[in-house]
Design a protein around this motif. Structure first.
Motif, PDB file in Angstrom:
ATOM      1  N   SER A 209       0.813  -1.214   0.000  1.00 29.78           N
ATOM      2  CA  SER A 209       0.000   0.000   0.000  1.00 29.78           C
ATOM      3  C   SER A 209       0.841   1.255   0.000  1.00 29.78           C
ATOM      4  O   SER A 209       0.352   2.334  -0.322  1.00 29.78           O
ATOM      5  CB  SER A 209      -0.929   0.001   1.221  1.00 29.78           C
ATOM      6  N   ARG A 210       2.096   1.132   0.387  1.00 32.22           N
ATOM      7  CA  ARG A 210       2.985   2.289   0.436  1.00 32.22           C
ATOM      8  C   ARG A 210       4.295   1.977  -0.273  1.00 32.22           C
ATOM      9  O   ARG A 210       4.710   0.823  -0.343  1.00 32.22           O
ATOM     10  CB  ARG A 210       3.316   2.659   1.891  1.00 32.22           C
ATOM     11  N   PRO A 211       4.982   3.005  -0.754  1.00 36.09           N
ATOM     12  CA  PRO A 211       6.339   2.805  -1.257  1.00 36.09           C
ATOM     13  C   PRO A 211       7.269   2.512  -0.081  1.00 36.09           C
ATOM     14  O   PRO A 211       6.849   2.611   1.081  1.00 36.09           O
ATOM     15  CB  PRO A 211       6.663   4.151  -1.916  1.00 36.09           C
ATOM     16  N   PRO A 212       8.520   2.149  -0.324  1.00 32.86           N
ATOM     17  CA  PRO A 212       9.431   1.884   0.797  1.00 32.86           C
ATOM     18  C   PRO A 212       9.595   3.128   1.668  1.00 32.86           C
ATOM     19  O   PRO A 212       9.582   4.260   1.179  1.00 32.86           O
ATOM     20  CB  PRO A 212      10.738   1.492   0.103  1.00 32.86           C
ATOM     21  N   GLY A 213       9.718   2.890   2.966  1.00 36.14           N
ATOM     22  CA  GLY A 213       9.869   4.005   3.900  1.00 36.14           C
ATOM     23  C   GLY A 213       9.911   3.492   5.326  1.00 36.14           C
ATOM     24  O   GLY A 213      10.151   2.305   5.568  1.00 36.14           O
ATOM     25  N   ARG A 214       9.660   4.376   6.265  1.00 38.76           N
ATOM     26  CA  ARG A 214       9.706   3.991   7.683  1.00 38.76           C
ATOM     27  C   ARG A 214       8.614   4.716   8.453  1.00 38.76           C
ATOM     28  O   ARG A 214       8.179   5.808   8.079  1.00 38.76           O
ATOM     29  CB  ARG A 214      11.071   4.314   8.283  1.00 38.76           C
ATOM     30  N   ILE A 215       8.149   4.086   9.518  1.00 42.88           N
ATOM     31  CA  ILE A 215       7.185   4.704  10.425  1.00 42.88           C
ATOM     32  C   ILE A 215       7.970   5.319  11.580  1.00 42.88           C
ATOM     33  O   ILE A 215       8.720   4.634  12.281  1.00 42.88           O
ATOM     34  CB  ILE A 215       6.158   3.689  10.948  1.00 42.88           C
ATOM     35  N   VAL A 216       7.819   6.608  11.762  1.00 41.50           N
ATOM     36  CA  VAL A 216       8.500   7.330  12.834  1.00 41.50           C
ATOM     37  C   VAL A 216       7.566   7.402  14.039  1.00 41.50           C
ATOM     38  O   VAL A 216       6.365   7.669  13.892  1.00 41.50           O
ATOM     39  CB  VAL A 216       8.890   8.747  12.369  1.00 41.50           C
ATOM     40  N   GLY A 217       8.115   7.132  15.205  1.00 42.00           N
ATOM     41  CA  GLY A 217       7.302   7.146  16.411  1.00 42.00           C
ATOM     42  C   GLY A 217       7.993   7.823  17.579  1.00 42.00           C
ATOM     43  O   GLY A 217       9.209   8.062  17.560  1.00 42.00           O
ATOM     44  N   LEU A 218       7.203   8.141  18.594  1.00 45.11           N
ATOM     45  CA  LEU A 218       7.701   8.683  19.850  1.00 45.11           C
ATOM     46  C   LEU A 218       7.642   7.569  20.886  1.00 45.11           C
ATOM     47  O   LEU A 218       6.576   6.975  21.095  1.00 45.11           O
ATOM     48  CB  LEU A 218       6.850   9.871  20.301  1.00 45.11           C
ATOM     49  N   VAL A 219       8.748   7.287  21.530  1.00 43.88           N
ATOM     50  CA  VAL A 219       8.824   6.191  22.500  1.00 43.88           C
ATOM     51  C   VAL A 219       9.119   6.768  23.882  1.00 43.88           C
ATOM     52  O   VAL A 219       9.983   7.638  24.024  1.00 43.88           O
ATOM     53  CB  VAL A 219       9.912   5.172  22.097  1.00 43.88           C
ATOM     54  N   ARG A 220       8.393   6.269  24.885  1.00 45.43           N
ATOM     55  CA  ARG A 220       8.566   6.735  26.256  1.00 45.43           C
ATOM     56  C   ARG A 220       8.444   5.556  27.210  1.00 45.43           C
ATOM     57  O   ARG A 220       8.041   4.469  26.812  1.00 45.43           O
ATOM     58  CB  ARG A 220       7.500   7.782  26.597  1.00 45.43           C
ATOM     59  N   ARG A 221       8.777   5.775  28.472  1.00 43.86           N
ATOM     60  CA  ARG A 221       8.662   4.728  29.480  1.00 43.86           C
ATOM     61  C   ARG A 221       7.216   4.590  29.960  1.00 43.86           C
ATOM     62  O   ARG A 221       6.512   5.590  30.134  1.00 43.86           O
ATOM     63  CB  ARG A 221       9.555   5.029  30.690  1.00 43.86           C
ATOM     64  N   VAL A 222       6.785   3.371  30.201  1.00 42.34           N
ATOM     65  CA  VAL A 222       5.454   3.117  30.770  1.00 42.34           C
ATOM     66  C   VAL A 222       5.320   3.775  32.135  1.00 42.34           C
ATOM     67  O   VAL A 222       4.257   4.271  32.502  1.00 42.34           O
ATOM     68  CB  VAL A 222       5.210   1.593  30.876  1.00 42.34           C
ATOM     69  N   SER A 223       6.415   3.806  32.895  1.00 42.61           N
ATOM     70  CA  SER A 223       6.366   4.269  34.274  1.00 42.61           C
ATOM     71  C   SER A 223       6.444   5.782  34.430  1.00 42.61           C
ATOM     72  O   SER A 223       6.323   6.292  35.545  1.00 42.61           O
ATOM     73  CB  SER A 223       7.524   3.634  35.064  1.00 42.61           C
ATOM     74  N   ASP A 224       6.640   6.523  33.357  1.00 40.46           N
ATOM     75  CA  ASP A 224       6.803   7.970  33.466  1.00 40.46           C
ATOM     76  C   ASP A 224       5.500   8.601  33.974  1.00 40.46           C
ATOM     77  O   ASP A 224       4.441   8.418  33.373  1.00 40.46           O
ATOM     78  CB  ASP A 224       7.172   8.572  32.108  1.00 40.46           C
ATOM     79  N   PRO A 225       5.548   9.348  35.077  1.00 39.88           N
ATOM     80  CA  PRO A 225       4.327   9.946  35.625  1.00 39.88           C
ATOM     81  C   PRO A 225       3.748  11.055  34.754  1.00 39.88           C
ATOM     82  O   PRO A 225       2.619  11.491  34.976  1.00 39.88           O
ATOM     83  CB  PRO A 225       4.784  10.498  36.989  1.00 39.88           C
ATOM     84  N   ARG A 226       4.506  11.509  33.759  1.00 40.28           N
ATOM     85  CA  ARG A 226       3.996  12.548  32.857  1.00 40.28           C
ATOM     86  C   ARG A 226       3.329  11.922  31.632  1.00 40.28           C
ATOM     87  O   ARG A 226       3.382  12.473  30.535  1.00 40.28           O
ATOM     88  CB  ARG A 226       5.135  13.468  32.437  1.00 40.28           C
ATOM     89  N   ASP A 227       2.669  10.799  31.847  1.00 34.27           N
ATOM     90  CA  ASP A 227       2.059  10.073  30.736  1.00 34.27           C
ATOM     91  C   ASP A 227       1.113  10.961  29.928  1.00 34.27           C
ATOM     92  O   ASP A 227       1.142  10.967  28.700  1.00 34.27           O
ATOM     93  CB  ASP A 227       1.302   8.858  31.287  1.00 34.27           C
ATOM     94  N   ARG A 228       0.273  11.725  30.615  1.00 42.02           N
ATOM     95  CA  ARG A 228      -0.683  12.567  29.896  1.00 42.02           C
ATOM     96  C   ARG A 228       0.029  13.597  29.043  1.00 42.02           C
ATOM     97  O   ARG A 228      -0.332  13.831  27.880  1.00 42.02           O
ATOM     98  CB  ARG A 228      -1.621  13.276  30.888  1.00 42.02           C
ATOM     99  N   GLY A 229       1.049  14.218  29.611  1.00 46.00           N
ATOM    100  CA  GLY A 229       1.785  15.227  28.862  1.00 46.00           C
ATOM    101  C   GLY A 229       2.505  14.653  27.658  1.00 46.00           C
ATOM    102  O   GLY A 229       2.542  15.269  26.587  1.00 46.00           O
ATOM    103  N   LEU A 230       3.062  13.443  27.800  1.00 47.37           N
ATOM    104  CA  LEU A 230       3.768  12.831  26.684  1.00 47.37           C
ATOM    105  C   LEU A 230       2.796  12.360  25.608  1.00 47.37           C
ATOM    106  O   LEU A 230       3.135  12.374  24.410  1.00 47.37           O
ATOM    107  CB  LEU A 230       4.632  11.672  27.199  1.00 47.37           C
ATOM    108  N   ARG A 231       1.592  11.949  26.007  1.00 47.70           N
ATOM    109  CA  ARG A 231       0.569  11.628  24.999  1.00 47.70           C
ATOM    110  C   ARG A 231       0.126  12.892  24.263  1.00 47.70           C
ATOM    111  O   ARG A 231      -0.111  12.871  23.053  1.00 47.70           O
ATOM    112  CB  ARG A 231      -0.628  10.924  25.656  1.00 47.70           C
TER     113      ARG A 231
END
Length: 319
Positions: free
Chosen positions: A274-296
Motif C-alpha cells: 500500500s505504500r512505497p518503501p519508507g519507515r514509520i516514525v514514532g515517539l517512545v517513552r517509558r510506561v512508568s513515566d508519571p507525565r504520561d498525559r503530557g507525553l501523549r
C-alpha cells in the motif's frame, strides 16, 4: 553508612561523571565547581567504602562496583523526579525539563519542523535535545537519562510505549544523469545492488534499506558514517542510495541537490504494497513515566505537525 550521609545531589554528580567520563564537564553540567564536585564524590566513596571511578591523567573509568552503584543511582534519581512531578499537582502535564532525543538520520531534519510547535505549545518547558543510534537511545531511555525518543518503529517495547506518528517515504538519490532518470516509473527491482550505498553497521536506516531491497546484511559494498557523507558520495558518482524524505529536503522544502549533482526519484507503490518503501516514525517513552498525559499530548501535537510529504499514522490508542 546511614541515609543521612547520602544526598541526591551527590548521586547527580556521580551519574554526570559516569556519563561524561570527565570531572570538568560533569561539574559544568551540574553548575558546580570541579573541586567541589570531586570532593563530594570522594566523600561519597569514603562513606560507601569503595572506589566508583578509576582516575588517570587521560580518562575516567567506572569500576565494576561503580557500574552497579551508578545504575542504582539512576533509579533513585528517576524516582525522585517522579515524586516531584506528583507533588507539583500538574497531573502528568509536561513541566520543567524534557530530554528529547532522535536517531541521527532523523533529528537534524525533523527538529526544525517540530520545534516551533513545541515552543508554542509549552513555552515554559526546557527542551534538551540530543541524537544517537537506536540501541543507545533506548538504553538511555530505560535508564532514565532520556524522557522520550524519536525513532523508526517497531522497537523492543519491554517497559516502553511507542506512539506511531507518521510514515516517511524513502526516495532514491542518484547521480544527475543516471540511467534511472529515463525510466517513467521506479521500483526497487530497478536498482542494481552493486550500486547501492549504505550507512555503516549500527544505523537502523542501513537495515531498513537492506530489507526494502531484499538484500542480506552484507549487501552494498560502500558504507558511509552519516547521511550527509552518503549524499556527497552520490554526488561524487559513487552510486545510489535510499534517502529518507526529510533528509532529502531542507527547511525551505527544496531538495538538497549538492550543486545539481544529485537527483531524487520517488518509488511507485506496487500491487502488493500500500505504500512505497519508507519507515514509520514514532515517539517512545517509558510506561512508568508519571507525565504520561503530557507525553501523549506531545505525541498528538507531533501528529498534527506533519512534515510536508509524510503521511499520518494513527495511534492504536485514543488521544
Amino acid at each position: 553508612m546511614n541515609l543521612s550521609a547520602l544526598s541526591l545531589r551527590d548521586l547527580e554528580y556521580v551519574v554526570a561523571v559516569a556519563e561524561l567520563r570527565h570531572f570538568g564537564r560533569a561539574a559544568e553540567r551540574c553548575a558546580v565547581s570541579q573541586p567541589s564536585l570531586s570532593a563530594q564524590i570522594r566523600k561519597l566513596e569514603e562513606a560507601l567504602g569503595l572506589s566508583l571511578f578509576e582516575r588517570t591523567s587521560r580518562k575516567v573509568l567506572l569500576t565494576p562496583r561503580g557500574e552497579a552503584i551508578v545504575a542504582q543511582a539512576r533509579v533513585v534519581l528517576e524516582e525522585a523526579r517522579r515524586l516531584l512531578v506528583l507533588a507539583d499537582g500538574s497531573d502528568g502535564a509536561l513541566t520543567g525539563r524534557l530530554r528529547l532525543a532522535a536517531i541521527h538520520t532523523l533529528g537534524p531534519y525533523l527538529f526544525p519542523h517540530i520545534l516551533p510547535a513545541l515552543r508554542n505549545g509549552w513555552p515554559d518547558l526546557t527542551l534538551i535535545l540530543s541524537e544517537g543510534r537506536t540501541e543507545t537511545l533506548l538504553e538511555e531511555l530505560r535508564d532514565g537519562r532520556l524522557d522520550a525518543v524519536l525513532l523508526a518503529l517497531p522497537v523492543e517495547s519491554d517497559g516502553l510505549v511507542a506512539e506511531p506518528l507518521f510514515f516517511e517515504p524513502f526516495l532514491l538519490a542518484h547521480p544527475a544523469g543516471h540511467r534511472l532518470c529515463a525510466m517513467p516509473t521506479l521500483s526497487l527491482n530497478d536498482l542494481d545492488p552493486a550500486e547501492l550505498l549504505l550507512l555503516e553497521e549500527g544505523h537502523c536506516l542501513r537495515d531498513q534499506a537492506l530489507a526494502a531491497c531484499g538484500l542480506s546484511a552484507r549487501g552494498g559494498g560502500v558504507h558511509a558514517t552519516g547521511l550527509e557523507t552518503l549524499r556527497h558520495m552520490v554526488a561524487a558518482g559513487a552510486g545510489c542510495t535510499l534517502m529518507p524524505l526529510l533528509a532529502a529536503t531542507g527547511e525551505d522544502g527544496r531538495l538538497a541537490t549538492v550543486g545539481g549533482l544529485v537527483d531524487y526519484r520517488p518509488f511507485d507503490s506496487t500491487s502488493d504494497a500500500s505504500r512505497p518503501p519508507g519507515r514509520i516514525v514514532g515517539l517512545v517513552r517509558r510506561v512508568s513515566d508519571p507525565r504520561d498525559r503530557g507525553l501523549r499530548d506531545l505525541a498528538a501535537l507531533l501528529r498534527r505537525t506533519l512534515p510536508p510529504g509524510t503521511e499520518s499514522v494513527l495511534a492504536q490508542r485514543d488521544e
